[in-house]
Design an enzyme around this catalytic site. Structure first.
Site, PDB file in Angstrom:
ATOM      1  CG  ASN A  57      -9.426-110.436   2.165  1.00 25.07           C
ATOM      2  OD1 ASN A  57      -8.961-109.831   1.201  1.00 25.07           O
ATOM      3  ND2 ASN A  57     -10.219-109.854   3.051  1.00 25.07           N
TER       4      ASN A  57
ATOM      5  CG  PHE B 145     -14.365-114.808  -1.986  1.00 20.25           C
ATOM      6  CD1 PHE B 145     -14.966-113.848  -2.785  1.00 20.25           C
ATOM      7  CD2 PHE B 145     -15.048-115.992  -1.728  1.00 20.25           C
ATOM      8  CE1 PHE B 145     -16.226-114.049  -3.317  1.00 20.25           C
ATOM      9  CE2 PHE B 145     -16.310-116.200  -2.246  1.00 20.25           C
ATOM     10  CZ  PHE B 145     -16.911-115.230  -3.052  1.00 20.25           C
TER      11      PHE B 145
ATOM     12  CG  HIS C 133      -9.455-106.567  -5.468  1.00 22.18           C
ATOM     13  ND1 HIS C 133      -8.155-106.121  -5.304  1.00 22.18           N
ATOM     14  CD2 HIS C 133      -9.844-107.000  -4.224  1.00 22.18           C
ATOM     15  CE1 HIS C 133      -7.790-106.265  -4.043  1.00 22.18           C
ATOM     16  NE2 HIS C 133      -8.786-106.804  -3.374  1.00 22.18           N
TER      17      HIS C 133
END
EC number: 3.1.1.29
Length: 215
Positions: free
Chosen positions: A68, A66, A19
């Site tokens: 999201n 983060f 990611h």
């Protein structure tokens, strides 16, 4: 001013996960340009100049929110610098592209990438360039959410290093010469191992060669 945003998660435990490939690209851009990171709101930023002197002024961005909620870090910077969508490049991992592929895309849906999803939601539009770096779908039976947070395997690291190197060149070309030039140069990038070529067919025997029937 242009923004190049590398998507990822903060913290040492995420540093070498799939990611975070966007962070690897902007970190290497900063290193090559001799820049240093500083805190700015919900992001770490690094101001550099790319290309031939005096160079294009670019703000490299690593959201610290983060994945999201990446838009929470990006939107204030876009607003402060009064930038439009074409002045923003988001460097992201892409589940739907095989590992070894790299390509630009302008606009479109988020494709399940939650960082891109949040940036679209907070900006209110999707028409900004993305540099998508393939990480492949997970093996059968493995949760995609677990896969994107898994670390690179040793046998993938050589290809990963080359992808990051190419990603740096692609992002710099976008900043200096624009999206069309960058697409033309980099959208054919494919570092997947190629299957071996089939063996060549044997050449036909010449007339009178041993074993030929003779009159």
């Amino acid at each position: 001013m242009k923004l190049i945003v590398g998507l990822g998660n903060p913290g040492e435990k995420y540093a070498q996960t799939r990611h975070n490939v966007g962070w690897l690209v902007v970190d290497e851009l900063a290193r090559r340009a001799g820049g240093s990171w500083r805190k700015d709101g919900e992001a770490e930023v690094c101001e550099v100049r790319l290309g031939t002197a005096p160079g294009e002024k670019v703000l490299l961005v690593k959201p610290q929110t983060f994945m999201n909620t990446s838009g929470k870090a990006v939107w204030p910077l876009m607003s402060f610098y009064k930038l439009e969508g074409e002045q923003l490049l988001v460097v992201q991992d892409d589940l739907d592209s095989p590992f070894g592929l790299l390509r630009f895309r302008l606009g479109g849906r988020h494709g399940g990438q939650n960082g891109v999803r949040d940036i679209i939601a907070r900006l209110g539009y999707d028409r900004f360039p993305r540099l998508k770096i393939g990480i492949s779908r997970p093996p059968a039976g493995r949760d995609p959410a677990d896969w994107v947070l898994s670390k690179w395997r040793d046998e993938e690291r050589e290809t990963l290093a080359e992808l990051v190197r190419l990603g740096v060149g692609a992002a710099e070309l976008w900043a200096v010469q624009g999206l069309a030039e960058a697409q033309q140069m980099y959208n054919g990038t494919d570092l997947r191992p190629q299957p071996p070529a089939p063996p060549a067919a044997p050449a036909p025997a010449a007339d009178g060669a041993p074993g030929d029937a003779q009159d």
